[in-house]
Design a protein around this motif. Structure first.
Motif, PDB file in Angstrom:
ATOM      1  N   ASN A  28       0.821  -1.213   0.000  1.00 30.80           N
ATOM      2  CA  ASN A  28       0.000   0.000   0.000  1.00 30.80           C
ATOM      3  C   ASN A  28       0.856   1.264   0.000  1.00 30.80           C
ATOM      4  O   ASN A  28       0.499   2.271  -0.608  1.00 30.80           O
ATOM      5  CB  ASN A  28      -0.930   0.008   1.218  1.00 30.80           C
ATOM      6  N   LYS A  30       3.695   1.740  -1.467  1.00 36.92           N
ATOM      7  CA  LYS A  30       4.259   2.014  -2.795  1.00 36.92           C
ATOM      8  C   LYS A  30       3.341   2.902  -3.630  1.00 36.92           C
ATOM      9  O   LYS A  30       3.801   3.567  -4.556  1.00 36.92           O
ATOM     10  CB  LYS A  30       4.511   0.706  -3.540  1.00 36.92           C
ATOM     11  N   ARG A  31       2.059   2.880  -3.317  1.00 42.65           N
ATOM     12  CA  ARG A  31       1.083   3.638  -4.102  1.00 42.65           C
ATOM     13  C   ARG A  31       0.868   5.060  -3.584  1.00 42.65           C
ATOM     14  O   ARG A  31       0.079   5.811  -4.153  1.00 42.65           O
ATOM     15  CB  ARG A  31      -0.246   2.889  -4.121  1.00 42.65           C
ATOM     16  N   LYS A  32       1.554   5.408  -2.503  1.00 44.12           N
ATOM     17  CA  LYS A  32       1.453   6.763  -1.981  1.00 44.12           C
ATOM     18  C   LYS A  32       2.209   7.732  -2.891  1.00 44.12           C
ATOM     19  O   LYS A  32       3.168   7.361  -3.561  1.00 44.12           O
ATOM     20  CB  LYS A  32       2.007   6.836  -0.556  1.00 44.12           C
ATOM     21  N   SER A  33       1.761   8.953  -2.879  1.00 48.60           N
ATOM     22  CA  SER A  33       2.402   9.968  -3.712  1.00 48.60           C
ATOM     23  C   SER A  33       3.606  10.572  -3.004  1.00 48.60           C
ATOM     24  O   SER A  33       3.716  10.530  -1.780  1.00 48.60           O
ATOM     25  CB  SER A  33       1.394  11.073  -4.060  1.00 48.60           C
ATOM     26  N   GLY A  37       5.965   7.322  -1.109  1.00 48.10           N
ATOM     27  CA  GLY A  37       5.822   6.220  -2.050  1.00 48.10           C
ATOM     28  C   GLY A  37       7.162   5.750  -2.584  1.00 48.10           C
ATOM     29  O   GLY A  37       7.407   4.543  -2.713  1.00 48.10           O
ATOM     30  N   GLN A  41       9.040   2.108  -2.364  1.00 47.35           N
ATOM     31  CA  GLN A  41       9.558   1.489  -3.585  1.00 47.35           C
ATOM     32  C   GLN A  41      11.034   1.121  -3.408  1.00 47.35           C
ATOM     33  O   GLN A  41      11.478   0.053  -3.852  1.00 47.35           O
ATOM     34  CB  GLN A  41       9.402   2.443  -4.776  1.00 47.35           C
ATOM     35  N   CYS A  80       2.688   1.402 -10.423  1.00 51.80           N
ATOM     36  CA  CYS A  80       1.896   2.023  -9.358  1.00 51.80           C
ATOM     37  C   CYS A  80       1.351   3.394  -9.761  1.00 51.80           C
ATOM     38  O   CYS A  80       0.280   3.803  -9.293  1.00 51.80           O
ATOM     39  CB  CYS A  80       2.736   2.152  -8.086  1.00 51.80           C
ATOM     40  N   LYS A  81       2.073   4.113 -10.608  1.00 50.51           N
ATOM     41  CA  LYS A  81       1.654   5.455 -10.991  1.00 50.51           C
ATOM     42  C   LYS A  81       0.698   5.471 -12.174  1.00 50.51           C
ATOM     43  O   LYS A  81      -0.163   6.352 -12.264  1.00 50.51           O
ATOM     44  CB  LYS A  81       2.885   6.307 -11.329  1.00 50.51           C
ATOM     45  N   LYS A  84      -3.868   0.559 -12.805  1.00 52.57           N
ATOM     46  CA  LYS A  84      -4.644   0.059 -11.683  1.00 52.57           C
ATOM     47  C   LYS A  84      -4.453  -1.444 -11.557  1.00 52.57           C
ATOM     48  O   LYS A  84      -4.047  -2.119 -12.496  1.00 52.57           O
ATOM     49  CB  LYS A  84      -6.132   0.382 -11.884  1.00 52.57           C
ATOM     50  N   ASP A  85      -4.794  -1.965 -10.359  1.00 51.73           N
ATOM     51  CA  ASP A  85      -4.669  -3.399 -10.135  1.00 51.73           C
ATOM     52  C   ASP A  85      -5.658  -4.170 -11.010  1.00 51.73           C
ATOM     53  O   ASP A  85      -6.864  -3.907 -10.977  1.00 51.73           O
ATOM     54  CB  ASP A  85      -4.936  -3.730  -8.666  1.00 51.73           C
TER      55      ASP A  85
END
Length: 237
Positions: A28, A30-33, A37, A41, A80-81, A84-85
């Motif tokens: 989760n 890794k998906r932060k800005s 993030g 990573q 991630c950027k 989407k999953d």
């Protein structure tokens, strides 16, 4: 054959780092800005590089951890950027990582492939078996979740235990793989019968047939993954 063992070790390192050592917090995060993030990573990518370096144990070869760190960091940042999953994203991501591992291995050890099969027979079999068991855990679970996503009931059962279904899947796939590897297919049949007995009461009370169908699809898909993996491993030897 010794160089082939290195390839299997690199793949095992990838599976450990991407699915076993990657916690939900890291996934989760890794998906932060911003810098947060990127920090997650970095942690995830350095874990990949470190485990690969440790598994291969070629202490003078810094190219392996360097390439794995840089490539994994770039691929995951883009994923991630920009995406989407989904099942296609998951498969594309894994394909790129494994392709880079294969190219890296071939460029370093491809010319050292030996024709002698029996020198490293046991070691290769052990590493392939480890990889198969790793595949039965989170990789298969993620694949099944994405595969069953379009059939998932809109109103989940709130009475079920947290993550119980996930752990049931882990255990059943490990058992099935073990039964196949020891050539005991009757154990697979017994496991399927036992699961059917435990599920019978729940399914007989289902108000909609879609619940029964959803459970059957998930069960057969999980069994298929484990059986085919086991057969593939046994056929290699």
């Amino acid at each position: 054959m010794e160089s082939f063992i290195i390839l299997i070790k690199l793949l095992c390192a990838h599976l450990c780092s991407d699915f076993i050592l990657q916690t939900n917090e890291i996934n989760n995060g890794k998906r932060k800005s911003g810098s947060k993030g990127l920090l997650f990573q970095f942690i995830h990518s350095i874990t990949h590089a470190g485990i690969a370096y440790l598994f291969v144990a070629d202490w003078c070869c810094w190219l392996i951890p360097s390439v794995i760190f840089i490539s994994h960091f770039i691929i995951d940042v883009i994923k991630c950027k920009c995406y989407k999953d989904s099942l296609s994203t998951f498969l594309a991501d894994q394909f790129l990582h494994i392709a880079i591992i294969a190219i890296l291995w071939f460029s370093l050890y491809g010319d050292e492939i030996k024709l002698s099969y029996f020198e490293s027979f046991c070691s290769v079999k052990v590493w392939l078996t480890i990889m198969a068991y790793l595949l039965m855990l989170r990789p298969s679970s993620i694949f099944l979740n994405l595969f069953l996503n379009k059939w998932t009931p809109t109103s989940p059962n709130t009475q079920s235990l947290p993550n119980a279904g996930q752990w049931i899947g882990y255990i059943e796939r490990i058992l099935i793989l073990t039964f196949v590897l020891v050539n005991s297919f009757e154990g697979v049949g017994f496991l399927l019968a036992a699961k059917s007995v435990f599920r019978f009461g729940e399914l007989s009370k289902a108000k909609e047939i879609r619940t029964t169908e959803y459970v059957l699809i998930g069960t057969f898909a999980s069994f298929t993954i484990a059986i085919l993996t086991g057969i593939a491993i046994t056929r290699l030897f």
